[in-house]
Design an enzyme around this catalytic site. Sequence first.
Site, PDB file in Angstrom:
ATOM      1  N   GLY A  71      -4.565  31.358 -39.821  1.00  0.00           N
ATOM      2  CA  GLY A  71      -4.464  29.742 -40.114  1.00  0.00           C
ATOM      3  C   GLY A  71      -5.844  29.114 -39.449  1.00  0.00           C
ATOM      4  N   ASN A 149       4.405  21.399 -38.783  1.00  0.00           N
ATOM      5  CA  ASN A 149       4.816  22.658 -37.788  1.00  0.00           C
ATOM      6  C   ASN A 149       5.845  22.170 -36.757  1.00  0.00           C
ATOM      7  OD1 ASN A 149       2.300  22.025 -37.165  1.00  0.00           O
ATOM      8  ND2 ASN A 149       2.447  23.278 -35.198  1.00  0.00           N
ATOM      9  N   HIS A 199       1.229  35.407 -40.260  1.00  0.00           N
ATOM     10  CA  HIS A 199       2.505  35.758 -39.364  1.00  0.00           C
ATOM     11  C   HIS A 199       3.654  34.643 -39.280  1.00  0.00           C
ATOM     12  CE1 HIS A 199       1.457  32.913 -35.699  1.00  0.00           C
ATOM     13  NE2 HIS A 199       0.561  33.085 -36.355  1.00  0.00           N
ATOM     14  N   CYS A 329       0.814  22.505 -21.163  1.00  0.00           N
ATOM     15  CA  CYS A 329       0.641  22.323 -19.850  1.00  0.00           C
ATOM     16  C   CYS A 329      -0.781  22.176 -19.706  1.00  0.00           C
ATOM     17  CB  CYS A 329       0.976  23.510 -19.286  1.00  0.00           C
ATOM     18  SG  CYS A 329       1.345  23.428 -17.741  1.00  0.00           S
TER      19      CYS A 329
END
Length: 388
Positions: A71, A149, A199, A329
């Site tokens: 993607g 998503n 996936h 992070c």
Amino acid sequence: MRTVYFDHAATTPVDERVFEAMKPYFTEEFGNANSAHQLGNNAKVAVEEAREKVAELIGASPAEIIFTSGGTESDNAVIKGVRAAIGKSDVITSPLEHHAILHSAECEKRRGGKPVYIEPDSKGNITPKQVEEAITDETALVSLMHVNNEIGNINPLREIGAICKEHGVPFHSDAVQSIGKLPVDVEELGLDFLSMSGHKIYGPKGIGVLYVRHGSPWIPWMHGGSQERRRRGGTLNVPGIIGLVKALELATDEVDVNLEHYDKLRKRLLKGLHNRFDGKFVINGNPESSVPHIINLAFTDEQGNGIDGEMLLLNLDMEGICVSNGSACTSGAVEPSHVLQGLGLDPEIANSSIRISMGKSNTIDDIDYFLDKLEAVLNRMMTTTANA
Ligand SMILES: *Cc1c(COP(=O)(O)O)cnc(C)c1O
């Protein structure tokens, strides 16, 4: 310890049937699809059959299908390739897109590009009218995802596609999360470009598809051999291609059963949440227009303060439950998810959120287990905060 995997929007296991279909192409049929000999030809035949199937499943023709590494590559290829071909500056998109789109659009600034962000409302809705208002003579491309998503929202692609067509603007959608869950037909949705990934649909990692409508303004950015009609250099990932297509076929064949299953799980989850945590959680995004298997939740304490979502995630992980919070992070500090920030959520609420994304193998029992553990963890966290 029991593992409950609720992170299917991040990745899925490879379906056994997909794995079986791929196996021969690692070992016996290992030929390079570009080789002139028999072994190469076997691989080529398998790839071309796969290409025909993908094309058929999304209403395209085989020559419009390019196999990529996933993607991310497909998204990059569209943003960069259309801008390079058209020379206009604006890429109309939204702050809720995947980073593969957002960072590509930002990168285009170095080449005179300009990302134009449509502001979603607080539930993440984007209207076709907003897209129409953003289109100018400088618009190179509109790129809006099919299903988000992180919050599961469905964008009104059909209406947006019609507007793009009317204005002669190329339209791309990142359909990584909708493929195999919603009907995706490039004609019906009015798409000129589409991205998908193996996936996220029980296929292998490292394989994706880029659909490029015949005659679209686009130039390739991955140069190499003559593979994929010189549109994407690199030795074809034959097992990956076979796997992706098998996964896509299974997802399409079994979509009704899967959706019914997700619906059941979602109802159980929501009922449990209401019974146990009424007034102490909110659903982020727009549950009225979303896929059933993705639910994004923010939790608050008795005083309405957001709980620490990072701590919640870690505590659930210690109980064997895998969820996500979409945070990044950055240089040591935890930044809330860009999608939740894009909704304009209070950073405290954004930071108290977790995403649950369910899959085929999850059961009602998984939901109940999760609810029990969630209750225990939240009680523990709230007592700790109260005593602090
Ligand atoms: C996972 C994902 C991608 C990236 O796909 P990869 O194959 O992992 O590169 C892009 N867009 C969306 C919406 C995704 O969920």
